[in-house]
Write a protein that holds these residues in place. Sequence first.
Motif, mmCIF file in Angstrom:
data_model
loop_
_atom_site.group_PDB
_atom_site.id
_atom_site.type_symbol
_atom_site.label_atom_id
_atom_site.label_comp_id
_atom_site.label_asym_id
_atom_site.label_seq_id
_atom_site.Cartn_x
_atom_site.Cartn_y
_atom_site.Cartn_z
ATOM 1 N N GLU A 26 41.981 44.769 41.182
ATOM 2 C CA GLU A 26 43.252 44.163 41.570
ATOM 3 C C GLU A 26 43.441 44.235 43.084
ATOM 4 O O GLU A 26 44.293 43.567 43.644
ATOM 5 C CB GLU A 26 44.412 44.868 40.869
ATOM 6 N N HIS A 27 42.626 45.030 43.756
ATOM 7 C CA HIS A 27 42.724 45.202 45.205
ATOM 8 C C HIS A 27 41.779 44.234 45.915
ATOM 9 O O HIS A 27 40.722 43.877 45.398
ATOM 10 C CB HIS A 27 42.395 46.636 45.599
ATOM 11 N N ALA A 28 42.141 43.838 47.116
ATOM 12 C CA ALA A 28 41.322 42.914 47.907
ATOM 13 C C ALA A 28 39.984 43.545 48.269
ATOM 14 O O ALA A 28 39.868 44.761 48.392
ATOM 15 C CB ALA A 28 42.070 42.538 49.179
ATOM 16 N N CYS A 67 39.832 47.194 53.757
ATOM 17 C CA CYS A 67 40.017 45.996 52.934
ATOM 18 C C CYS A 67 41.398 45.384 53.135
ATOM 19 O O CYS A 67 42.378 46.084 53.337
ATOM 20 C CB CYS A 67 39.835 46.334 51.465
ATOM 21 N N SER A 68 41.435 44.052 53.049
ATOM 22 C CA SER A 68 42.685 43.324 53.224
ATOM 23 C C SER A 68 42.546 41.956 52.576
ATOM 24 O O SER A 68 41.449 41.415 52.485
ATOM 25 C CB SER A 68 42.971 43.157 54.716
ATOM 26 N N GLU A 69 43.647 41.403 52.183
ATOM 27 C CA GLU A 69 43.642 40.030 51.669
ATOM 28 C C GLU A 69 43.554 39.017 52.805
ATOM 29 O O GLU A 69 43.345 37.834 52.570
ATOM 30 C CB GLU A 69 44.914 39.772 50.865
ATOM 31 N N ASP A 70 43.711 39.479 54.048
ATOM 32 C CA ASP A 70 43.807 38.587 55.197
ATOM 33 C C ASP A 70 42.512 38.402 55.962
ATOM 34 O O ASP A 70 42.488 37.698 56.980
ATOM 35 C CB ASP A 70 44.891 39.095 56.149
ATOM 36 N N VAL A 86 39.611 40.164 59.837
ATOM 37 C CA VAL A 86 38.857 39.212 60.653
ATOM 38 C C VAL A 86 38.511 37.984 59.812
ATOM 39 O O VAL A 86 37.979 38.099 58.707
ATOM 40 C CB VAL A 86 37.564 39.843 61.206
ATOM 41 N N THR A 87 38.813 36.815 60.354
ATOM 42 C CA THR A 87 38.438 35.548 59.730
ATOM 43 C C THR A 87 37.356 34.897 60.574
ATOM 44 O O THR A 87 37.166 35.274 61.745
ATOM 45 C CB THR A 87 39.652 34.606 59.634
ATOM 46 N N PRO A 88 36.654 33.917 60.035
ATOM 47 C CA PRO A 88 35.649 33.229 60.852
ATOM 48 C C PRO A 88 36.241 32.657 62.142
ATOM 49 O O PRO A 88 35.580 32.652 63.189
ATOM 50 C CB PRO A 88 35.141 32.121 59.928
#
Length: 112
Positions: A26-28, A67-70, A86-88
């Motif tokens: 349930e966790h990212a 860990c993060s959903e973002d 971090v995102t691409p």
Amino acid sequence: MKDQTERHRERLDAHVFVCTNARESEHASCGTVGAEETVAAVKDWLRERDAFWTAVSVGTTSCLGLCSEDGVAITIQPRNTWYSDVTPEDVPELLAAEFGPTADCIGDPDDS
């Protein structure tokens, strides 16, 4: 078995580790929020500056505990810097801040 420690230390300025851990929970987890795309963005940024397979290595790792959903977690060693979310799209700014916009400082002992 060969000990390659000194040889690797002589050429390596940094190692970028990107978490690609995926888990059913349930966790990212980084593996489910764009990890592979972020790894590709790191490699592309370095390739565009002719810095891939030079003084910077790139690798994937399991959970870094951020860990993060973002976005995903990244650590740059031996600099001991840690990033989460971090995102691409974040990669160019993050790596430019670490290595300079053109990556000219990679492996240059005068810029440390």
